[in-house]
Design an enzyme around this catalytic site. Sequence first.
Site, short mmCIF file in Angstrom:
data_model
loop_
_atom_site.label_atom_id
_atom_site.label_comp_id
_atom_site.label_asym_id
_atom_site.label_seq_id
_atom_site.Cartn_x
_atom_site.Cartn_y
_atom_site.Cartn_z
N THR A 49 -3.03 1.09 -7.95
CA THR A 49 -4.36 1.10 -7.34
C THR A 49 -4.33 1.80 -5.98
OG1 THR A 49 -3.94 -1.08 -6.36
CG2 THR A 49 -5.10 -1.04 -8.48
N SER A 51 -1.79 1.28 -4.01
CA SER A 51 -1.24 0.24 -3.15
C SER A 51 -0.09 0.75 -2.28
CB SER A 51 -0.77 -0.95 -3.99
OG SER A 51 0.26 -0.58 -4.89
N THR A 52 0.76 1.64 -2.81
CA THR A 52 1.86 2.17 -2.02
C THR A 52 1.33 3.05 -0.88
OG1 THR A 52 3.37 2.12 -3.91
CG2 THR A 52 3.97 3.55 -2.08
N SER A 53 0.33 3.85 -1.18
CA SER A 53 -0.27 4.71 -0.15
C SER A 53 -0.82 3.87 0.99
CB SER A 53 -1.40 5.55 -0.76
OG SER A 53 -0.92 6.36 -1.80
N HIS A 105 3.17 -8.01 1.57
CA HIS A 105 2.62 -7.28 0.44
C HIS A 105 3.56 -7.40 -0.76
CE1 HIS A 105 5.35 -3.70 0.48
NE2 HIS A 105 5.50 -4.07 1.73
N HIS A 107 3.49 -7.49 -5.54
CA HIS A 107 2.75 -7.66 -6.80
C HIS A 107 2.76 -9.14 -7.21
CE1 HIS A 107 2.35 -3.41 -7.03
NE2 HIS A 107 3.62 -3.17 -7.32
N SER A 137 -3.01 5.75 -15.35
CA SER A 137 -2.05 6.06 -14.29
C SER A 137 -0.74 5.32 -14.51
CB SER A 137 -2.65 5.68 -12.93
OG SER A 137 -1.75 5.98 -11.89
N SER A 250 3.52 10.51 3.14
CA SER A 250 3.79 9.11 2.84
C SER A 250 2.54 8.37 2.39
CB SER A 250 4.38 8.41 4.08
OG SER A 250 3.45 8.42 5.13
N THR A 255 0.87 10.16 -9.47
CA THR A 255 1.64 10.07 -10.70
C THR A 255 1.83 11.47 -11.29
OG1 THR A 255 0.76 7.87 -11.13
CG2 THR A 255 1.72 9.06 -13.00
N LYS A 258 0.26 13.53 -15.29
CA LYS A 258 -0.84 12.70 -15.80
C LYS A 258 -1.91 13.57 -16.44
CE LYS A 258 -3.55 10.51 -12.92
NZ LYS A 258 -4.02 9.52 -11.93
#
Length: 321
Positions: A49, A51-53, A105, A107, A137, A250, A255, A258
Amino acid sequence: MRPVSRRKERVIARHEVREIEQRHIQEGAKVALVEEDDLVVIYNRVPKTASTSFTNIAYDLCNKNHYHVLHINTTKNNPVMSLQDQVRFVKNVTLWKEMKPAFYHGHVSFLDFTKFGVKKKPIYINVIRDPIERLVSYYYFLRFGDDYRPGLRRRKQGDKKTFDDCVAAGGSDCAPEKLWLQIPFFCGHYFECWNIGSKWALEQAKYNLVNEYMLVGVTEELEDFVMMLEAALPRFFKGATELFRTGKKSHLRKTSEKKPPTKESIARLQQSDIWKMENEFYEFALEQFQYVRAHAVREKDGELYLLAQNFFYEKIYPKTT
């Protein structure tokens, strides 16, 4: 004696507020500093979603804004903790003063701290995504990875089957059941949350989103989410909007390989009751986010800006001398 006009009353009230603020500024500053240093934010991130960004922004700002970032790494990325681990986690988050203020943070599905006797709950935030786009994704991520760690071997590496091929063949990796993720992440640690297609889980997820989360954004409007967090939680996110806009590598995770699904594949997934429920939750979250944003942000000449404070205090009694 002539009655005081409403305009003059407001001027007097504002003057009294300034006097009170000046009189208590030192004490208030000390209290505010203590309260801010005790803040805990939990981002129980849903996979794929962005989330890493978003998390990388927190990492880039933690040194400058003086807070700690901690990754909750569960075995096999299991989003459900055992009861004993729930107790341990709640104690850690609540009592680990050396790590405060903190941004956690991972999952992990939503955990209600009040069940464990905690009076001051952490601040929950999250981001969700269109359910089919999220599944597509994730499908390609398992096969090709992304540009964040391109050398890491993924679980389905070597499988060249497209998402459309998977849907046409009725494969398990693209089955409607795989859509059931955002609802249980918000629903929590109850059995029914992970019962695929549960209407109770859907309603509980909606309830938690509104009552337990300070802000839930959407992947498609991530910049607005970042801007609103900076305004609401500057202790953590001061400078986040500019950092997001600079387009640092960063903060951009994509992905690899895709391929967008066809209309036929999308239509097939949309026939399922599971998609309808996940999409209902997504639409609910989107409308809530847009409602909050409409009362906080305006757009002018293609640029977003925050609204100024639009409340003040008046009719303050008893009157100060």
